[in-house]
Structures are given as structure tokens and as C-alpha cells.
Write a protein that holds these residues in place. Structure first.
Motif, PDB file in Angstrom:
ATOM      1  N   THR A 247       0.827  -1.292   0.008  1.00 49.29           N
ATOM      2  CA  THR A 247       0.011   0.064   0.013  1.00 49.29           C
ATOM      3  C   THR A 247       0.850   1.314  -0.147  1.00 49.29           C
ATOM      4  N   THR A 248       0.649   2.420  -0.870  1.00 50.04           N
ATOM      5  CA  THR A 248       1.408   3.415  -0.936  1.00 50.04           C
ATOM      6  C   THR A 248       0.974   4.330   0.313  1.00 50.04           C
ATOM      7  N   LEU A 249       1.979   4.897   0.535  1.00 47.89           N
ATOM      8  CA  LEU A 249       2.022   5.805   1.740  1.00 47.89           C
ATOM      9  C   LEU A 249       2.141   7.298   1.321  1.00 47.89           C
ATOM     10  N   ASP A 250       3.007   8.209   2.063  1.00 52.83           N
ATOM     11  CA  ASP A 250       2.776   9.646   1.689  1.00 52.83           C
ATOM     12  C   ASP A 250       3.518   9.786   0.307  1.00 52.83           C
ATOM     13  N   ARG A 251       4.425   8.919   0.021  1.00 48.85           N
ATOM     14  CA  ARG A 251       5.068   9.283  -1.439  1.00 48.85           C
ATOM     15  C   ARG A 251       4.394   8.066  -2.304  1.00 48.85           C
ATOM     16  N   ALA A 252       4.741   8.265  -3.698  1.00 49.53           N
ATOM     17  CA  ALA A 252       4.156   6.942  -4.406  1.00 49.53           C
ATOM     18  C   ALA A 252       5.245   5.764  -4.367  1.00 49.53           C
ATOM     19  N   ASP A 253       6.463   6.192  -3.917  1.00 46.87           N
ATOM     20  CA  ASP A 253       7.466   4.942  -3.888  1.00 46.87           C
ATOM     21  C   ASP A 253       7.481   4.522  -2.481  1.00 46.87           C
ATOM     22  N   GLN A 254       6.931   5.073  -1.495  1.00 45.41           N
ATOM     23  CA  GLN A 254       6.752   4.667  -0.084  1.00 45.41           C
ATOM     24  C   GLN A 254       5.650   3.642   0.019  1.00 45.41           C
ATOM     25  N   VAL A 255       5.888   2.615   0.816  1.00 45.83           N
ATOM     26  CA  VAL A 255       4.929   1.437   0.952  1.00 45.83           C
ATOM     27  C   VAL A 255       4.909   0.907   2.236  1.00 45.83           C
ATOM     28  N   SER A 256       3.800   0.386   2.669  1.00 41.74           N
ATOM     29  CA  SER A 256       3.783  -0.664   3.708  1.00 41.74           C
ATOM     30  C   SER A 256       3.293  -1.970   3.229  1.00 41.74           C
ATOM     31  N   VAL A 257       4.021  -3.051   3.842  1.00 44.14           N
ATOM     32  CA  VAL A 257       4.028  -4.449   3.204  1.00 44.14           C
ATOM     33  C   VAL A 257       3.322  -5.468   4.335  1.00 44.14           C
ATOM     34  N   SER A 258       2.336  -5.848   4.378  1.00 47.53           N
ATOM     35  CA  SER A 258       1.373  -6.700   5.310  1.00 47.53           C
ATOM     36  C   SER A 258       0.518  -7.609   4.605  1.00 47.53           C
ATOM     37  N   ASN A 259       0.519  -8.929   5.552  1.00 50.85           N
ATOM     38  CA  ASN A 259      -0.364  -9.931   5.253  1.00 50.85           C
ATOM     39  C   ASN A 259      -1.001 -10.513   6.381  1.00 50.85           C
ATOM     40  N   GLU A 260      -1.608 -11.514   6.529  1.00 53.25           N
ATOM     41  CA  GLU A 260      -2.365 -12.076   7.539  1.00 53.25           C
ATOM     42  C   GLU A 260      -1.456 -12.023   8.780  1.00 53.25           C
ATOM     43  N   ALA A 261      -0.360 -12.213   8.750  1.00 48.43           N
ATOM     44  CA  ALA A 261       0.462 -12.185  10.012  1.00 48.43           C
ATOM     45  C   ALA A 261       0.850 -10.902  10.561  1.00 48.43           C
ATOM     46  N   GLY A 262       0.693  -9.797   9.701  1.00 41.80           N
ATOM     47  CA  GLY A 262       0.891  -8.441  10.158  1.00 41.80           C
ATOM     48  C   GLY A 262       1.485  -7.667   9.184  1.00 41.80           C
ATOM     49  N   TYR A 263       2.381  -6.554   9.911  1.00 45.59           N
ATOM     50  CA  TYR A 263       3.123  -5.728   9.017  1.00 45.59           C
ATOM     51  C   TYR A 263       4.600  -6.040   9.205  1.00 45.59           C
ATOM     52  N   LEU A 264       5.115  -6.051   8.018  1.00 46.29           N
ATOM     53  CA  LEU A 264       6.805  -6.170   7.862  1.00 46.29           C
ATOM     54  C   LEU A 264       7.367  -4.880   8.433  1.00 46.29           C
ATOM     55  N   GLY A 265       8.303  -4.880   9.344  1.00 49.17           N
ATOM     56  CA  GLY A 265       8.938  -3.633   9.716  1.00 49.17           C
ATOM     57  C   GLY A 265      10.088  -3.998  10.267  1.00 49.17           C
ATOM     58  N   VAL A 266      10.889  -2.722  10.842  1.00 47.37           N
ATOM     59  CA  VAL A 266      12.142  -2.760  11.394  1.00 47.37           C
ATOM     60  C   VAL A 266      11.917  -2.340  12.953  1.00 47.37           C
ATOM     61  N   ASP A 267      12.665  -3.117  13.806  1.00 41.11           N
ATOM     62  CA  ASP A 267      12.755  -3.197  15.174  1.00 41.11           C
ATOM     63  C   ASP A 267      13.419  -1.725  15.417  1.00 41.11           C
ATOM     64  N   ALA A 268      12.786  -0.894  16.107  1.00 41.73           N
ATOM     65  CA  ALA A 268      13.513   0.198  16.319  1.00 41.73           C
ATOM     66  C   ALA A 268      14.644   0.035  17.194  1.00 41.73           C
ATOM     67  N   GLU A 269      14.796  -0.660  18.097  1.00 39.27           N
ATOM     68  CA  GLU A 269      15.763  -0.929  19.097  1.00 39.27           C
ATOM     69  C   GLU A 269      16.927  -1.687  18.545  1.00 39.27           C
ATOM     70  N   GLY A 270      16.722  -2.785  17.966  1.00 32.16           N
ATOM     71  CA  GLY A 270      17.713  -3.710  17.315  1.00 32.16           C
ATOM     72  C   GLY A 270      17.914  -3.649  15.870  1.00 32.16           C
ATOM     73  N   GLY A 271      17.093  -2.808  15.248  1.00 29.09           N
ATOM     74  CA  GLY A 271      17.105  -2.515  13.941  1.00 29.09           C
ATOM     75  C   GLY A 271      17.026  -3.674  12.888  1.00 29.09           C
ATOM     76  N   SER A 272      16.532  -4.712  13.321  1.00 29.41           N
ATOM     77  CA  SER A 272      16.138  -5.893  12.756  1.00 29.41           C
ATOM     78  C   SER A 272      15.066  -6.275  12.023  1.00 29.41           C
ATOM     79  N   LEU A 273      14.631  -6.991  11.031  1.00 32.38           N
ATOM     80  CA  LEU A 273      13.693  -7.210  10.394  1.00 32.38           C
ATOM     81  C   LEU A 273      12.519  -8.028  11.330  1.00 32.38           C
TER      82      LEU A 273
END
Length: 203
Positions: A159-185
Motif C-alpha cells: 500500500t502506498t503511503l505519503d509518497r508514490a514510492d513509499q509503501v507498507s507491506v502486510s499480510n495475515e500475520a501483520g506488518y513487515l517492519g524494522v525493530d526500532a531498538e535492534g534495527g532487525s527485520l
């Protein structure tokens, strides 16, 4: 007798005046002049509504429009400046430099089904001659698996966000993201507590 003659003359003149007045245009009769002279009052044509005025407002919303129509090869950059990349062990990780990764870090992102709105993320790197697909199961970590469009863990909303090239990626498990503390996927069921913004970079 002279008095009577003087009285008849004014009466006769008065009668002639009335007769002439009855024949004049001011007497209210129709005359050629009144028929041919146009009046100064004109009726303005009624303006027809334009197509823009009559067309109903579009009810189609673009808020959840996906970025990609068809397959496209991209690098996937996290908000932290790292890149999503496959590993030689068959997993996925965030790396600082996609060009220095042991295997190509590019992905092909395309519809899971023709004309559909859900996507699969497929590696450009081949394993035994075949690409692999990003898999995010409900009870496990992100990994790679043989591509299967019927596997819900491989099917994502992009799904596109604020810019056309920025997206969020999600499925039934949840949202793919980066852990703010460890910087890991990581994966968040609600998207809270992680940075879920990714940038799709085309070569």
C-alpha cells in the motif's frame, strides 16, 4: 343668426380633431411601424448544464491504491537506510549495502494473481534455477520459500503511503517492519512499535 354660426365652427373643428386622433398610431390601433419595430426586451437563452456540472462525483477512492501494476524489479529500502535482502541460508535480513550482499538483493514484486490486488515478493537470485518468495507466517520469522500464490503467508498487500514510492507491506500475520531498538527485520500484528515504511527503488 351670427351667434349660431360662430358656435357651430368650434364644434365642427373639435369633431375633425377627434376624427384625426382616431386614425393616428397613438390611438392604440395596429400600425405597420409597431409591427416591424422590435422591442428592446429579449429573452436570454437558458444555459444548459455542462457535463462537469451534471456528472456525479467519483466515489472511487485512491487512498489504498497499490503502487505497482504488473511486475517490477526493485530494491527495498527500510526507513533506517538498510535493505531487505535474501541470505545464503534461505532467510531474509536487512543489510547496509545491497551491492555488497552475498546474493543479489533485488526483488521482483508483482501480482499474486493476474489482475489481483495482492502481491508476491520474489527474489531475483535463483535457488536451483528457481526464484524464491518472501514468506511471513503467522507464527514464525520472515523467510524464503518456494513460490506458491495459494500460500497466504506469501501474499501481501503493498500500500502506498505519503509518497508514490513509499509503501507498507502486510499480510495475515501483520506488518513487515524494522525493530526500532535492534534495527532487525520483524513482523508486528498491528504495525505498532515498529517502522513499517519501505521505499521501492527501481534501477
Amino acid at each position: 343668426m351670427r351667434t349660431t354660426a360662430r358656435a357651430l365652427l368650434p364644434i365642427s373643428l373639435f369633431g375633425l380633431t377627434l376624427a384625426l386622433a382616431g386614425c393616428s398610431p397613438e390611438a392604440g390601433g395596429d400600425s405597420p411601424a409597431s409591427e416591424s419595430t422590435p422591442t428592446s426586451e429579449t429573452t436570454a437563452p437558458t444555459a444548459e448544464p455542462t457535463q462537469e456540472e451534471t456528472a456525479p462525483a467519483s466515489s472511487e477512492s485512491t487512498a489504498d491504491a497499490t503502487l505497482i501494476d504488473g511486475s517490477q524489479e526493485v530494491e527495498i529500502e527500510s526507513y533506517a537506510g538498510t535493505y531487505l535482502a535474501p541470505t545464503v541460508e534461505g532467510g531474509v535480513a536487512l543489510v547496509p549495502d545491497p551491492a555488497a550482499n552475498e546474493v543479489p538483493a533485488q526483488w521482483t514484486i508483482g501480482p499474486a494473481e493476474a489482475g489481483g490486488e495482492d502481491f508476491q515478493l520474489t527474489t531475483v537470485a535463483l535457488t536451483d534455477g528457481e526464484p524464491m518468495c518472501l514468506t511471513v507466517p503467522a507464527d514464525g520469522d520472515p523467510s524464503l520459500a518456494t513460490c506458491d500464490a495459494d500460500d497466504a503467508s506469501q501474499v501481501f498487500s503493498v500500500t502506498t503511503l505519503d509518497r508514490a514510492d513509499q509503501v507498507s507491506v502486510s499480510n495475515e500475520a501483520g506488518y513487515l517492519g524494522v525493530d526500532a531498538e535492534g534495527g532487525s527485520l520483524t513482523v508486528s500484528p498491528t504495525g505498532e512499535g515498529v517502522d513499517t515504511t519501505f521505499t521501492l527503488l527501481t534501477s
